[in-house]
Design a protein around this motif. Structure first.
Motif, PDB file in Angstrom:
ATOM      1  N   ALA A  38      -2.993 -35.208  -4.713  1.00 20.08           N
ATOM      2  CA  ALA A  38      -2.659 -33.771  -4.744  1.00 20.08           C
ATOM      3  C   ALA A  38      -1.730 -33.461  -5.860  1.00 20.08           C
ATOM      4  CB  ALA A  38      -1.788 -33.578  -3.363  1.00 20.08           C
ATOM      5  N   ALA A  39      -0.678 -34.226  -6.007  1.00 17.51           N
ATOM      6  CA  ALA A  39       0.138 -34.051  -7.100  1.00 17.51           C
ATOM      7  C   ALA A  39      -0.548 -33.960  -8.400  1.00 17.51           C
ATOM      8  CB  ALA A  39       1.358 -35.330  -7.192  1.00 17.51           C
ATOM      9  N   ILE A  40      -1.337 -34.730  -8.595  1.00 17.99           N
ATOM     10  CA  ILE A  40      -2.206 -34.906 -10.136  1.00 17.99           C
ATOM     11  C   ILE A  40      -3.219 -33.666 -10.267  1.00 17.99           C
ATOM     12  CG2 ILE A  40      -3.971 -36.019 -11.256  1.00 17.99           C
ATOM     13  CD1 ILE A  40      -1.038 -37.285 -11.730  1.00 17.99           C
ATOM     14  N   VAL A  41      -3.699 -33.031  -8.975  1.00 21.46           N
ATOM     15  CA  VAL A  41      -4.411 -31.935  -9.060  1.00 21.46           C
ATOM     16  C   VAL A  41      -3.420 -30.507  -9.625  1.00 21.46           C
ATOM     17  CG1 VAL A  41      -5.046 -29.996  -7.583  1.00 21.46           C
ATOM     18  CG2 VAL A  41      -5.954 -32.257  -7.159  1.00 21.46           C
ATOM     19  N   PHE A  42      -2.280 -30.492  -9.083  1.00 16.22           N
ATOM     20  CA  PHE A  42      -1.383 -29.618  -9.632  1.00 16.22           C
ATOM     21  C   PHE A  42      -1.032 -29.890 -11.018  1.00 16.22           C
ATOM     22  CE2 PHE A  42      -1.026 -28.431  -5.239  1.00 16.22           C
ATOM     23  CZ  PHE A  42      -0.972 -27.100  -5.307  1.00 16.22           C
ATOM     24  N   ARG A 100       8.786 -44.427  -6.433  1.00 16.14           N
ATOM     25  CA  ARG A 100       9.015 -43.318  -5.509  1.00 16.14           C
ATOM     26  C   ARG A 100       9.973 -42.276  -6.187  1.00 16.14           C
ATOM     27  NH1 ARG A 100      12.193 -41.728  -1.178  1.00 16.14           N
ATOM     28  NH2 ARG A 100      10.847 -40.839   0.624  1.00 16.14           N
ATOM     29  N   ARG A 101      11.213 -42.647  -6.550  1.00 12.69           N
ATOM     30  CA  ARG A 101      12.006 -41.774  -6.866  1.00 12.69           C
ATOM     31  C   ARG A 101      11.661 -41.027  -8.255  1.00 12.69           C
ATOM     32  NH1 ARG A 101      17.921 -44.255  -8.115  1.00 12.69           N
ATOM     33  NH2 ARG A 101      17.353 -45.007  -6.187  1.00 12.69           N
ATOM     34  N   THR A 102      11.017 -41.827  -9.349  1.00 12.45           N
ATOM     35  CA  THR A 102      10.642 -41.281 -10.553  1.00 12.45           C
ATOM     36  C   THR A 102       9.427 -40.104  -9.808  1.00 12.45           C
ATOM     37  OG1 THR A 102      10.621 -43.026 -11.531  1.00 12.45           O
ATOM     38  CG2 THR A 102       9.419 -41.621 -12.551  1.00 12.45           C
ATOM     39  N   MET A 103       8.657 -40.486  -8.822  1.00 13.39           N
ATOM     40  CA  MET A 103       7.454 -39.469  -8.450  1.00 13.39           C
ATOM     41  C   MET A 103       8.021 -38.160  -7.988  1.00 13.39           C
ATOM     42  SD  MET A 103       4.028 -40.054  -6.470  1.00 13.39           S
ATOM     43  CE  MET A 103       2.958 -38.894  -5.961  1.00 13.39           C
ATOM     44  N   LEU A 104       8.964 -38.332  -7.058  1.00 13.18           N
ATOM     45  CA  LEU A 104       9.599 -37.194  -6.378  1.00 13.18           C
ATOM     46  C   LEU A 104      10.352 -36.101  -7.354  1.00 13.18           C
ATOM     47  CD1 LEU A 104      10.916 -38.851  -3.131  1.00 13.18           C
ATOM     48  CD2 LEU A 104       8.922 -37.495  -3.559  1.00 13.18           C
ATOM     49  N   THR A 105      10.954 -36.921  -8.061  1.00 12.48           N
ATOM     50  CA  THR A 105      11.659 -35.847  -9.521  1.00 12.48           C
ATOM     51  C   THR A 105      10.839 -35.232 -10.140  1.00 12.48           C
ATOM     52  OG1 THR A 105      13.463 -37.576  -9.333  1.00 12.48           O
ATOM     53  CG2 THR A 105      13.355 -36.263 -11.228  1.00 12.48           C
ATOM     54  N   ALA A 106       9.547 -35.757 -10.520  1.00 17.07           N
ATOM     55  CA  ALA A 106       8.776 -35.212 -11.426  1.00 17.07           C
ATOM     56  C   ALA A 106       7.922 -33.993 -10.662  1.00 17.07           C
ATOM     57  CB  ALA A 106       7.380 -36.251 -11.819  1.00 17.07           C
ATOM     58  N   ILE A 107       7.386 -33.988  -9.521  1.00 11.98           N
ATOM     59  CA  ILE A 107       7.315 -33.112  -8.624  1.00 11.98           C
ATOM     60  C   ILE A 107       8.017 -31.677  -8.572  1.00 11.98           C
ATOM     61  CG2 ILE A 107       6.520 -32.300  -6.225  1.00 11.98           C
ATOM     62  CD1 ILE A 107       5.495 -35.211  -5.679  1.00 11.98           C
ATOM     63  N   VAL A 108       9.577 -31.982  -8.440  1.00  9.24           N
ATOM     64  CA  VAL A 108      10.065 -31.151  -8.473  1.00  9.24           C
ATOM     65  C   VAL A 108      10.221 -30.138  -9.944  1.00  9.24           C
ATOM     66  CG1 VAL A 108      12.685 -30.361  -8.268  1.00  9.24           C
ATOM     67  CG2 VAL A 108      11.759 -32.088  -6.524  1.00  9.24           C
ATOM     68  N   TRP A 109      10.236 -31.146 -10.821  1.00 12.24           N
ATOM     69  CA  TRP A 109      10.589 -30.532 -12.190  1.00 12.24           C
ATOM     70  C   TRP A 109       9.420 -29.788 -12.612  1.00 12.24           C
ATOM     71  CZ3 TRP A 109      14.182 -32.906 -15.747  1.00 12.24           C
ATOM     72  CH2 TRP A 109      14.345 -32.605 -17.007  1.00 12.24           C
ATOM     73  N   PHE A 110       8.002 -30.258 -12.489  1.00 13.49           N
ATOM     74  CA  PHE A 110       7.092 -29.486 -12.950  1.00 13.49           C
ATOM     75  C   PHE A 110       6.732 -28.149 -12.126  1.00 13.49           C
ATOM     76  CE2 PHE A 110       4.134 -32.024 -10.220  1.00 13.49           C
ATOM     77  CZ  PHE A 110       3.319 -30.977  -9.768  1.00 13.49           C
ATOM     78  N   VAL A 137       5.196 -33.123 -15.586  1.00 13.26           N
ATOM     79  CA  VAL A 137       3.937 -33.425 -15.808  1.00 13.26           C
ATOM     80  C   VAL A 137       3.704 -34.587 -16.075  1.00 13.26           C
ATOM     81  CG1 VAL A 137       1.319 -33.007 -16.613  1.00 13.26           C
ATOM     82  CG2 VAL A 137       3.048 -31.222 -15.883  1.00 13.26           C
ATOM     83  N   GLY A 138       4.312 -35.101 -17.307  1.00 14.60           N
ATOM     84  CA  GLY A 138       3.999 -36.334 -18.084  1.00 14.60           C
ATOM     85  C   GLY A 138       4.775 -37.590 -17.288  1.00 14.60           C
ATOM     86  N   ALA A 139       5.898 -37.376 -16.588  1.00  8.63           N
ATOM     87  CA  ALA A 139       6.512 -38.259 -15.834  1.00  8.63           C
ATOM     88  C   ALA A 139       5.544 -38.376 -14.524  1.00  8.63           C
ATOM     89  CB  ALA A 139       7.896 -37.852 -15.312  1.00  8.63           C
ATOM     90  N   LEU A 140       5.230 -37.664 -14.029  1.00  6.67           N
ATOM     91  CA  LEU A 140       4.229 -37.926 -12.577  1.00  6.67           C
ATOM     92  C   LEU A 140       2.948 -38.749 -13.171  1.00  6.67           C
ATOM     93  CD1 LEU A 140       3.842 -37.442  -9.765  1.00  6.67           C
ATOM     94  CD2 LEU A 140       2.588 -35.215 -10.180  1.00  6.67           C
ATOM     95  N   PRO A 198       3.528 -26.828  -5.110  1.00  6.72           N
ATOM     96  CA  PRO A 198       3.955 -28.082  -4.670  1.00  6.72           C
ATOM     97  C   PRO A 198       5.440 -28.414  -4.260  1.00  6.72           C
ATOM     98  CG  PRO A 198       2.506 -28.307  -6.509  1.00  6.72           C
ATOM     99  CD  PRO A 198       2.946 -27.037  -6.586  1.00  6.72           C
ATOM    100  N   LEU A 199       6.353 -27.375  -4.750  1.00  8.32           N
ATOM    101  CA  LEU A 199       7.687 -27.911  -4.246  1.00  8.32           C
ATOM    102  C   LEU A 199       7.782 -27.251  -2.884  1.00  8.32           C
ATOM    103  CD1 LEU A 199      10.459 -28.014  -5.528  1.00  8.32           C
ATOM    104  CD2 LEU A 199      10.577 -25.495  -5.740  1.00  8.32           C
ATOM    105  N   VAL A 200       6.922 -26.550  -2.181  1.00  6.67           N
ATOM    106  CA  VAL A 200       7.213 -26.200  -0.779  1.00  6.67           C
ATOM    107  C   VAL A 200       5.739 -26.543   0.193  1.00  6.67           C
ATOM    108  CG1 VAL A 200       8.353 -24.084  -1.372  1.00  6.67           C
ATOM    109  CG2 VAL A 200       5.987 -24.055  -1.328  1.00  6.67           C
TER     110      VAL A 200
END
Length: 460
Positions: A38-42, A100-110, A137-140, A198-200
């Motif tokens: 789902a994250a990569i879809v966005f 995990r921490r890297t992925m959650l940060t990336a979702i918020v960022w993009f 996007v790149g981080a994710l 994705p933020l919400v």
């Protein structure tokens, strides 16, 4: 899992006939795969929506102002420069702070970046926000490959990796459909607002259901935490990898033998794959429009390109799980070259659509397979860095794709010449793929408790 009393060795539970340790193990991994997908879809939506709205931005001076083809190509590349920066940053920190921490940060960022881009008042602001969004996007993109490689059963690793990274072309399909169906109603800014969802929606689920990788925890010596994650998810505790004194972590390991030469070759593969992916995603609608197709028809080609990548990439990934990814990647690169040549042949519409789907498999689908190849090639201590390097260095190709397309069209070069150049890039990618050496160091295959583990790595 079996360990004797007082024994701190790490043992592996015998899997069932279907490859899963338990139903809870299966559910936990499928949740991880679903959230990552789902994250990569966005992410894919974010990167492709620009190509979908590009004809509108070029034609409508009231959108952002006057934009010529060269400027449009540069704007398309700003996001990819951000992706490169974000991927390299994730590689620098991902092997140290965790997946995990890297992925959650990336979702918020993009997500925040997409919402801000929807408010951009000028061409300059639009470009700057595309760059900043690309960092998330790149981080994710760089992180999920490491996640899947460390959670997926070995016999499904390429398949699950393909499912996750097929989110990129799936996001492209979503962007194309949204532009076809909704752009007239919500405008190009509304299409960017959709990318902030994705933020919400996704973030709360990921916080609850996305665990840290037990394999990463073991690589960092955090055995108790790894056991706790495995106990709560049903995921078998993997064996720790053998590390020699002085072994490097992250990018430092990539610069030393035996990973230095493969890293250069794997990065070059990704360069070719992403040049094809973003060159075609950005300019295919405009090229087909100049060939005489109307705006809706041109966006339909983008839909077929990404749809073909999804179906073909999943099929190819199953072959890769059985035979290894290297030859499959080389074959799909060759398919891209053939398809791009067919697109210049003046064939009937039905054949052109088949060729576009083949180009999608050979360009976008190939890049999906490359991520699986790369994530399985590196040991845990440098896996995030390895995937990040390929995602980051490959973005130089992604940056070049839109720029090359814009410069060619701006110079009056025919679409046939542009497609032939892209076909040449695909053949170079196939040749580079076949020169990647077999792995001589990397993840050690888990062994049942009580057996002696060899320090010889599995070969891809």
């Amino acid at each position: 899992m079996t360990t004797s009393a007082g024994d701190d060795r790490i043992a592996v539970a015998e899997p069932r006939a279907d490859g899963w340790a338990s139903d809870r193990h299966r559910r936990s991994v499928l949740w991880i795969v679903a959230l990552a997908t789902a994250a990569i879809v966005f992410d894919g939506y974010d990167l492709v929506v620009y190509g979908a709205v590009l004809p509108t931005l070029l034609a409508d001076l009231s959108a952002l102002g006057s934009i010529d083809p060269a400027t449009a190509g540069a704007l398309g590349s700003y996001a990819l420069i951000g992706v490169m920066v974000g991927a390299l940053l994730a590689g620098a920190v991902g092997d140290r702070i965790g997946r995990r921490r890297t992925m959650l940060t990336a979702i918020v960022w993009f997500s925040v970046g997409m919402g801000a881009t929807a408010l951009a008042p000028t061409v300059g602001a639009f470009g700057a926000l595309r760059f900043l969004t690309g960092i998330g996007v790149g981080a994710l993109v760089a992180t999920v490959g490491a996640m899947i490689a460390e959670f997926a059963p070995a016999d499904r690793r390429n398949l699950f990796n393909a499912i996750v990274y097929s989110g990129i072309p799936a996001g492209g399909v979503l962007a194309s459909l949204a532009a076809i169906v909704a752009e007239d109603a919500i405008g190009w800014r509304g299409l960017f607002w959709l990318g902030a969802l994705p933020l919400v929606t996704l973030l709360p689920l990921a916080i609850v259901r996305m665990p840290e990788s037990p394999r990463w925890l073991l690589a960092r010596g955090r055995v108790a935490e790894a056991r706790a994650v495995c106990a709560s998810t049903g995921i078998p505790l993997p064996e720790a990898e053998v590390s020699a004194p002085g072994d490097r972590v992250g990018f430092a390991a990539l610069a030393r033998r035996p990973l230095r030469r493969p890293t250069l070759l794997l990065g070059s593969m990704s360069f070719c794959g992403l040049l094809l992916t973003y060159g075609l995603n950005t300019w295919l609608p405009q090229i087909m429009s100049e060939a005489g197709y109307n705006a809706k028809g041109s966006l339909s080609f983008l839909l077929v390109l990404n749809g073909g990548a999804i179906v073909g990439g999943l099929i190819a990934s199953r072959v890769a799980d059985r035979t290894g990814p290297q030859r499959v990647v080389a074959a799909t690169f060759c398919l891209a070259a053939l398809a791009l040549v067919v697109l210049t042949s003046g064939a009937p519409l039905g054949i052109l659509l088949v060729a576009v789907a083949g180009a999608g498999i050979g360009a976008i689908g190939t890049q999906v397979l490359i991520y699986g190849f790369v994530s399985g090639y590196y040991p845990t201590s440098s896996r995030a860095a390895g995937v990040a390097w390929c995602a980051g260095f490959g973005r130089l190709g992604g940056i070049g794709g839109p720029l090359v397309g814009g410069l060619l069209l701006g110079a009056g070069v025919t679409s046939a010449t542009a497609f032939h150049l892209f076909a040449g890039v695909a053949l170079v990618g196939a040749a580079v793929t076949l020169t990647v050496p077999r792995r001589t160091t990397g993840p050690v295959a888990p062994t049942p408790a009580g057996q002696t583990r060899s320090n010889t790595a599995a070969r891809p």
